[in-house]
Design a protein around this motif. Structure first.
Motif, short mmCIF file in Angstrom:
data_model
loop_
_atom_site.label_atom_id
_atom_site.label_comp_id
_atom_site.label_asym_id
_atom_site.label_seq_id
_atom_site.Cartn_x
_atom_site.Cartn_y
_atom_site.Cartn_z
N GLU A 35 0.85 -1.19 0.00
CA GLU A 35 0.00 0.00 0.00
C GLU A 35 0.89 1.24 0.00
O GLU A 35 1.83 1.33 0.79
CB GLU A 35 -0.90 0.01 1.23
CG GLU A 35 -1.89 1.16 1.26
CD GLU A 35 -2.83 1.09 2.46
OE1 GLU A 35 -3.55 2.07 2.68
OE2 GLU A 35 -2.83 0.06 3.16
N ASP A 36 0.58 2.17 -0.89
CA ASP A 36 1.34 3.43 -1.00
C ASP A 36 2.84 3.16 -1.12
O ASP A 36 3.67 3.82 -0.48
CB ASP A 36 1.06 4.32 0.21
CG ASP A 36 -0.39 4.75 0.30
OD1 ASP A 36 -1.03 4.88 -0.76
OD2 ASP A 36 -0.90 4.93 1.42
N ALA A 37 3.21 2.18 -1.94
CA ALA A 37 4.60 1.85 -2.27
C ALA A 37 5.36 1.19 -1.12
O ALA A 37 6.56 0.99 -1.21
CB ALA A 37 5.36 3.08 -2.76
N SER A 97 7.21 -1.06 -8.10
CA SER A 97 6.37 -0.09 -7.40
C SER A 97 6.65 -0.04 -5.90
O SER A 97 6.17 0.86 -5.21
CB SER A 97 4.89 -0.41 -7.63
OG SER A 97 4.57 -1.67 -7.07
N ARG A 123 8.82 0.79 -2.77
CA ARG A 123 9.90 1.72 -2.45
C ARG A 123 10.49 1.51 -1.06
O ARG A 123 11.55 2.05 -0.75
CB ARG A 123 9.40 3.16 -2.58
CG ARG A 123 8.92 3.52 -3.98
CD ARG A 123 8.46 4.98 -4.05
NE ARG A 123 7.93 5.32 -5.36
CZ ARG A 123 7.45 6.52 -5.67
NH1 ARG A 123 7.41 7.48 -4.73
NH2 ARG A 123 7.00 6.77 -6.88
N LYS A 129 6.87 4.97 5.02
CA LYS A 129 6.09 5.91 4.22
C LYS A 129 6.89 7.19 3.95
O LYS A 129 6.79 7.77 2.86
CB LYS A 129 4.78 6.23 4.93
CG LYS A 129 3.80 5.05 4.94
CD LYS A 129 2.53 5.37 5.72
CE LYS A 129 1.60 4.17 5.75
NZ LYS A 129 0.36 4.42 6.54
N GLU A 130 7.66 7.62 4.93
CA GLU A 130 8.50 8.81 4.74
C GLU A 130 9.55 8.54 3.65
O GLU A 130 9.78 9.38 2.78
CB GLU A 130 9.19 9.17 6.05
CG GLU A 130 10.08 10.39 5.96
CD GLU A 130 10.76 10.74 7.28
OE1 GLU A 130 11.67 11.59 7.27
OE2 GLU A 130 10.39 10.15 8.32
N ALA A 137 9.34 6.26 1.28
CA ALA A 137 8.65 6.04 0.01
C ALA A 137 8.25 7.35 -0.67
O ALA A 137 8.00 7.37 -1.87
CB ALA A 137 7.42 5.17 0.23
N ALA A 138 8.19 8.44 0.09
CA ALA A 138 7.84 9.74 -0.48
C ALA A 138 9.04 10.43 -1.15
O ALA A 138 8.87 11.46 -1.80
CB ALA A 138 7.27 10.65 0.60
N VAL A 180 5.96 14.26 -7.18
CA VAL A 180 5.35 13.06 -7.76
C VAL A 180 6.44 12.34 -8.53
O VAL A 180 6.85 12.79 -9.61
CB VAL A 180 4.17 13.42 -8.68
CG1 VAL A 180 3.58 12.16 -9.28
CG2 VAL A 180 3.11 14.21 -7.92
N ASP A 210 8.51 5.46 -10.69
CA ASP A 210 9.29 4.29 -10.27
C ASP A 210 10.14 3.79 -11.43
O ASP A 210 9.88 4.08 -12.57
CB ASP A 210 8.37 3.17 -9.77
CG ASP A 210 7.67 3.57 -8.48
OD1 ASP A 210 8.36 3.87 -7.50
OD2 ASP A 210 6.41 3.63 -8.47
#
Length: 266
Positions: free
Chosen positions: A11-13, A48, A50, A204-205, A207-208, A263, A266
């Motif tokens: 989820e969310d990379a 996809s 990260r 998540k940090e 992956a951003a 944005v 990948d």
């Protein structure tokens, strides 16, 4: 069969990977070894993804080798000679692959450790780039209790983290190290009362950020201390030349000046 022992959601990379044998404290049996290897190999080829978070379902990360495996050892003779490395990497046996496949992932892997991470379970955690542990987590190089040695890459990776002398002390005694001491020794990165939530937030940090710069940074940092300085410096320059002016690098700069979230591709 192996994948029933390991559950993955993306989820969310971020790939959330969980050892899924809580009734047995996520102990390592042949199916668990297979599940870890299969999952790690599959994630290597997921563009996809990260970042990865590795944890255990239930109260423990992994309590080590299943007792039935120890009983089977007692009835066997010497282990057979190792075959050729699978996948072209340095790890040869399935047990080594189960731990080292996480180090081979091109993206950061964060282990979230609560409860027990003992013996082979600790070695699986050593394959991660970052380890976030509960303050009361219990970590141990436990193999000496069973008349064995760490054989899932631990003898080679542990000294890099804690130093040769501390690695010897932990290996020779098999003593239990709590989470806070693990951080002091360099065995863990930091503590958190909820290591899984902290690991997912960190993933998540990461992956951003630009996935290409993160992957390049991991490649370079993994070389540090394992190659001579000239080789390391040359690799650094090769990576930066690839990144400068690339679409994701341009997007990082543009987004920063425009004060918006970038944005990335990948």
């Amino acid at each position: 069969m192996g994948e029933q022992r390991v559950r993955v959601t993306i989820e969310d990379a971020v790939a959330d990977v969980r050892l899924a044998r809580p009734d047995k404290r996520n102990a390592l049996d042949q199916a668990m070894f297979a599940g870890l290897v299969e999952t790690g190999e599959r994630l290597k080829h997921e563009p996809s993804v990260r970042a990865v978070v590795l944890s255990g379902e239930g109260p423990d990360f992994c309590a080590g080798l299943d007792f039935t495996e120890f009983r089977a050892m007692a009835g066997r003779g010497p282990a057979p000679e190792l075959g050729a490395p699978s996948g072209g990497g340095p790890a040869r046996t399935r047990g080594q692959r189960a731990a080292y496949v996480w180090a081979e992932l091109p993206v950061p892997v964060i282990a979230a450790v609560r409860g027990n991470a003992l013996g082979g379970g600790l070695q699986v955690a050593l394959g991660a780039d970052i380890r976030i542990v509960a303050p009361d987590a219990r970590l141990s190089v436990l193999e000496v209790k069973w008349g064995l040695i760490p054989d899932m890459t631990g003898t080679q990776l542990l000294p890099e983290l804690v130093g040769r002398d501390v690695a010897k002390e932990l290996t020779f005694t098999g003593r239990i190290v709590r989470g806070e001491e693990a951080v002091e020794l360099g065995l863990a990165t930091r503590t958190d009362p909820d290591p899984l939530a902290a690991a997912l937030a960190l993933a998540k940090e990461i992956a951003a950020r630009s996935p290409h710069s993160i992957r390049a940074a991991k490649r370079l940092l993994d070389q540090a201390g394992r190659v001579d300085l000239a080789t390391g410096f040359a690799a650094e320059q090769a990576e930066i030349r690839t990144l400068i002016g690339s679409p994701n690098q341009v997007e990082a700069v543009t987004a920063a000046f425009e004060k918006r979230a970038p944005v990335f591709r990948d």
